[in-house]
Write an enzyme that holds these catalytic residues in place. Structure first.
Site, PDB file in Angstrom:
ATOM      1  N   THR A 249       6.628  -5.604 -14.711  1.00 49.07           N
ATOM      2  CA  THR A 249       6.964  -4.616 -13.682  1.00 49.07           C
ATOM      3  C   THR A 249       7.860  -3.547 -14.274  1.00 49.07           C
ATOM      4  O   THR A 249       8.529  -3.773 -15.283  1.00 49.07           O
ATOM      5  CB  THR A 249       7.667  -5.263 -12.470  1.00 49.07           C
ATOM      6  OG1 THR A 249       7.810  -4.284 -11.433  1.00 49.07           O
ATOM      7  CG2 THR A 249       9.043  -5.790 -12.826  1.00 49.07           C
TER       8      THR A 249
ATOM      9  N   ASN B  55       9.669  -1.943 -11.765  1.00 41.32           N
ATOM     10  CA  ASN B  55      10.535  -1.859 -10.591  1.00 41.32           C
ATOM     11  C   ASN B  55      11.862  -2.542 -10.904  1.00 41.32           C
ATOM     12  O   ASN B  55      11.929  -3.765 -11.045  1.00 41.32           O
ATOM     13  CB  ASN B  55       9.825  -2.539  -9.408  1.00 41.32           C
ATOM     14  CG  ASN B  55      10.628  -2.512  -8.129  1.00 41.32           C
ATOM     15  OD1 ASN B  55      11.840  -2.687  -8.121  1.00 41.32           O
ATOM     16  ND2 ASN B  55       9.925  -2.321  -7.029  1.00 41.32           N
TER      17      ASN B  55
ATOM     18  N   ASP C 130       3.151  -9.821  -7.180  1.00 42.08           N
ATOM     19  CA  ASP C 130       2.695  -8.770  -6.290  1.00 42.08           C
ATOM     20  C   ASP C 130       3.223  -9.162  -4.930  1.00 42.08           C
ATOM     21  O   ASP C 130       3.083 -10.310  -4.506  1.00 42.08           O
ATOM     22  CB  ASP C 130       1.178  -8.619  -6.276  1.00 42.08           C
ATOM     23  CG  ASP C 130       0.776  -7.331  -5.559  1.00 42.08           C
ATOM     24  OD1 ASP C 130       1.458  -6.310  -5.745  1.00 42.08           O
ATOM     25  OD2 ASP C 130      -0.211  -7.344  -4.808  1.00 42.08           O
ATOM     26  N   SER C 131       3.885  -8.235  -4.309  1.00 41.98           N
ATOM     27  CA  SER C 131       4.488  -8.557  -3.029  1.00 41.98           C
ATOM     28  C   SER C 131       4.314  -7.391  -2.089  1.00 41.98           C
ATOM     29  O   SER C 131       4.050  -6.263  -2.513  1.00 41.98           O
ATOM     30  CB  SER C 131       5.972  -8.896  -3.214  1.00 41.98           C
ATOM     31  OG  SER C 131       6.610  -7.884  -3.957  1.00 41.98           O
TER      32      SER C 131
ATOM     33  N   GLY D 128      12.714  -0.898  -1.361  1.00 46.46           N
ATOM     34  CA  GLY D 128      11.471  -0.923  -0.587  1.00 46.46           C
ATOM     35  C   GLY D 128      11.724  -0.875   0.912  1.00 46.46           C
ATOM     36  O   GLY D 128      12.477  -0.043   1.408  1.00 46.46           O
TER      37      GLY D 128
ATOM     38  N   ASP E  65      13.292  -3.084   2.679  1.00 49.61           N
ATOM     39  CA  ASP E  65      14.424  -3.946   3.048  1.00 49.61           C
ATOM     40  C   ASP E  65      15.264  -3.427   4.223  1.00 49.61           C
ATOM     41  O   ASP E  65      15.635  -4.216   5.095  1.00 49.61           O
ATOM     42  CB  ASP E  65      15.335  -4.196   1.842  1.00 49.61           C
ATOM     43  CG  ASP E  65      14.719  -5.164   0.830  1.00 49.61           C
ATOM     44  OD1 ASP E  65      13.630  -5.704   1.106  1.00 49.61           O
ATOM     45  OD2 ASP E  65      15.333  -5.385  -0.225  1.00 49.61           O
TER      46      ASP E  65
ATOM     47  N   LYS F 286      20.159 -12.576   0.204  1.00 46.92           N
ATOM     48  CA  LYS F 286      18.740 -12.205   0.208  1.00 46.92           C
ATOM     49  C   LYS F 286      17.910 -13.219  -0.590  1.00 46.92           C
ATOM     50  O   LYS F 286      16.841 -13.637  -0.149  1.00 46.92           O
ATOM     51  CB  LYS F 286      18.551 -10.793  -0.358  1.00 46.92           C
ATOM     52  CG  LYS F 286      17.102 -10.318  -0.293  1.00 46.92           C
ATOM     53  CD  LYS F 286      16.922  -8.951  -0.926  1.00 46.92           C
ATOM     54  CE  LYS F 286      15.447  -8.618  -1.010  1.00 46.92           C
ATOM     55  NZ  LYS F 286      15.186  -7.404  -1.796  1.00 46.92           N
TER      56      LYS F 286
ATOM     57  N   HIS G  64      11.094 -13.847   0.336  1.00 42.21           N
ATOM     58  CA  HIS G  64       9.788 -14.269  -0.165  1.00 42.21           C
ATOM     59  C   HIS G  64       9.822 -14.468  -1.679  1.00 42.21           C
ATOM     60  O   HIS G  64       9.298 -15.449  -2.194  1.00 42.21           O
ATOM     61  CB  HIS G  64       8.739 -13.223   0.217  1.00 42.21           C
ATOM     62  CG  HIS G  64       9.124 -11.811  -0.146  1.00 42.21           C
ATOM     63  ND1 HIS G  64      10.346 -11.247   0.177  1.00 42.21           N
ATOM     64  CD2 HIS G  64       8.463 -10.841  -0.835  1.00 42.21           C
ATOM     65  CE1 HIS G  64      10.408 -10.006  -0.276  1.00 42.21           C
ATOM     66  NE2 HIS G  64       9.275  -9.734  -0.893  1.00 42.21           N
TER      67      HIS G  64
END
Length: 196
Positions: free
Chosen positions: A7, A9, A69-70, A153, A155, A173, A178
């Site tokens: 990633t 990110n 991948d989320s 994102g 959030d 968190k 997830h």
């Protein structure tokens, strides 16, 4: 063990590093590993996309690789944005533009119908080429307005209980999210494999 996270990110990189460090796993981003590959997410599911990214980076680096991948699945939008969460408001949209589009699409939808869940599929390829897939989910609701400056994102608009993910500390968190759930499942699988 060192793993490459497939990633770019930085929010994801920090979460991976924070959760994997206690397992003795050093996680580095693909940029830190010198891999400039951009993998197109053409899969129909989160699992498909995670596997595509992990396999491409593993092939390029030849080292243990982990990819996720989320995305966000909103009940009132029949599961959208789903696998298109990152590109939901266009390819170069900011996090703010993404969640503002989501809030616009939910205009007039009452709180009891704003159910949603974050989903994270993680695909890991071990140094020997063995592959592992896990999936974590976190149910919540889409709030009426963003709150908090934390996370990334969607959030700030995703609420679990009284708080948005944007209002939680990173540690809070990780316990609920997830990705936190999926990474804990991955760590359990890795520990079991180490015991065999």
């Amino acid at each position: 063990m060192q793993v490459i996270i497939a990633t770019r990110n930085q929010g994801k990189v920090k979460e991976f590093q924070r959760i994997l460090a206690p397992l003795g796993i050093t996680a580095v981003s693909q940029d830190e590993a010198g891999i400039g590959l951009e993998v197109e997410e053409t899969g129909a599911t989160f699992e498909d996309n995670a596997a595509l990214k992990a396999r491409a980076i593993y092939k390029a680096a030849g080292k243990a690789t982990v990819a996720d991948d989320s995305g966000l699945m909103v009940d009132a939008l029949h599961g959208a944005p789903g696998v298109y969460s990152a590109r939901y408001a266009g390819p170069d949209a900011t996090d703010c533009q993404k969640y503002e589009k989501l809030l616009r699409e939910l205009t007039g939808v009452p709180m009891e119908k704003r159910g949603a869940k974050f989903v994270c599929a993680i695909h890991m390829i071990l140094p020997n080429g063995q592959e592992i897939t896990v999936r974590g989910e976190c149910p919540g609701v889409i709030g009426l307005a963003p709150a908090g400056a934390g996370g990334f994102g969607y959030d700030p608009v995703f609420y679990v209980g009284e708080k948005s993910f944007g209002e939680l500390t990173p540690e809070e968190k990780d316990k609920l999210s997830h990705r936190g759930k999926a990474l804990r499942m991955l760590s359990e699988k890795l520990q079991k494999m180490g015991e065999e």
